[in-house]
Design a protein around this motif. Sequence first.
Motif, PDB file in Angstrom:
ATOM      1  N   SER A  19       0.831  -1.198   0.000  1.00 57.18           N
ATOM      2  CA  SER A  19       0.000   0.000   0.000  1.00 57.18           C
ATOM      3  C   SER A  19       0.865   1.247   0.000  1.00 57.18           C
ATOM      4  CB  SER A  19      -0.914   0.018   1.229  1.00 57.18           C
ATOM      5  OG  SER A  19      -0.136   0.032   2.415  1.00 57.18           O
ATOM      6  N   ILE A  27      -3.587   3.745  -1.321  1.00 59.59           N
ATOM      7  CA  ILE A  27      -3.573   3.144  -2.655  1.00 59.59           C
ATOM      8  C   ILE A  27      -3.080   1.713  -2.503  1.00 59.59           C
ATOM      9  CG2 ILE A  27      -2.625   3.287  -4.986  1.00 59.59           C
ATOM     10  CD1 ILE A  27      -1.902   6.312  -4.116  1.00 59.59           C
ATOM     11  N   ARG A  28      -3.933   0.747  -2.803  1.00 59.11           N
ATOM     12  CA  ARG A  28      -3.542  -0.654  -2.714  1.00 59.11           C
ATOM     13  C   ARG A  28      -2.744  -1.042  -3.953  1.00 59.11           C
ATOM     14  NH1 ARG A  28      -9.596  -2.529  -2.186  1.00 59.11           N
ATOM     15  NH2 ARG A  28      -9.685  -0.766  -3.661  1.00 59.11           N
ATOM     16  N   ARG A  50     -14.810   5.275  -8.293  1.00 57.78           N
ATOM     17  CA  ARG A  50     -14.463   4.826  -6.952  1.00 57.78           C
ATOM     18  C   ARG A  50     -15.177   3.522  -6.614  1.00 57.78           C
ATOM     19  NH1 ARG A  50     -11.050   3.462  -3.408  1.00 57.78           N
ATOM     20  NH2 ARG A  50     -11.718   3.628  -1.245  1.00 57.78           N
ATOM     21  N   ASP A  55      -8.425   3.360  -6.419  1.00 60.06           N
ATOM     22  CA  ASP A  55      -7.932   4.162  -5.297  1.00 60.06           C
ATOM     23  C   ASP A  55      -7.295   5.462  -5.750  1.00 60.06           C
ATOM     24  OD1 ASP A  55      -8.640   2.131  -3.499  1.00 60.06           O
ATOM     25  OD2 ASP A  55      -6.688   1.150  -3.704  1.00 60.06           O
ATOM     26  N   ARG A  87      -9.859  11.514  -3.666  1.00 64.96           N
ATOM     27  CA  ARG A  87      -8.765  10.592  -3.377  1.00 64.96           C
ATOM     28  C   ARG A  87      -7.521  10.984  -4.179  1.00 64.96           C
ATOM     29  NH1 ARG A  87      -9.963   6.587  -0.249  1.00 64.96           N
ATOM     30  NH2 ARG A  87      -8.208   5.359  -1.017  1.00 64.96           N
TER      31      ARG A  87
END
Length: 377
Positions: A19, A27-28, A50, A55, A87
């Motif tokens: 992440s 943010i993965r 989203r 992300d 985001r």
Amino acid sequence: MTRFDFRIAATDGAARTGSITMQRGVIRTPAFMPVGTAATVKGLRASEVRAAGADIILGNTYHLMLRPSAERIARLGGLHAFMGWDRPILTDSGGYQVMSLSALTKRSEEGVAFASHLDGSRHMMSPERSMEIQRLLGSDIVMAFDELVALPAPRETVEAAMQRSMRWAARSRAGFDSDAGHAGRAALFGIQQGGLDERLRAESAAALTGIGFDGYAIGGLAVGEGQVAMFGVLDYATAQLPANAPRYLMGVGKPDDIVGAVLRGVDMFDCVLPTRSGRNGQAFTHDGPLNIRNARHGEDLAVLDAECPCPVCAGGVSRAYLHHLVKSGEMLGAMLMTEHNIGFYQHLMAGLRAAIAETRLAAFAAGFLARYSARSG
């Protein structure tokens, strides 16, 4: 609050999952960034992007500087407020578009002088101006300004562009750092260049590491060299970059490109393909790309992909209806096809993250690629 924190949670071979934590969210990784070229992921509302699982999205410096202008966006509260996305946003440097879309370009050590593809107006894009535009936009991840060379190209051309890109990287770093407010909440990524040459790539990586960046992009690929050559570069390029920073493969790509790159240690991707293909009637599925315009879909009540959790597939929208919409030129057709494609890409990324975490990536990748190569048509 955290400015930029990259953590690797698990590895499987060269692949990593983890992440990036920033002030606007987590943010993965591996992550796919939908492209919002002109402050919109074409055909979708920010809430839909989203909901698909994204992300972070990508905004385009070149297009936004020309219309409506970075200065106007800044007056209106920045790109996040302007487009309703709260985001992280990564903005590219504008270099690719300057050199591929603009007319009458002239490259020099200062930067690139160019004529707008919209109205012919003259502009200069330099490392300093690129940093300024991205600061005005308020981006969370800023890309250094670099010089792109389409492949194939003579080695001396690739080497000269790489060396200039490294000089521009240093100027980008200085320009980014010159505004403490933005630099205190955003991150800066450098871009490795060097074409298909391992030695030039190593030289570029060393120069970037010496300057120091939060993340490192692998640039100059997906520009005509083909998948085999691209994977050949990724076999060594990822290892040339710092292991404790995210690696971003710019402008890639097709689902099978992404799977192959994740296997080789890439953490971040972007590409216009899912949105552009959606607008043109192509859906991505586990069984390969599907052209909804084909007559055989005209009376097919099946969904695009029974395993896809996107609202289009989960909601039971049939291939027959999508075929009708797209063939009729109805805007809803492009919107639904795009929503599916963005959802499919995010579903793929979630599958890759889970497979890495559970140390079963090789089996996941082999199974995915075997089905995907079937090409349902």
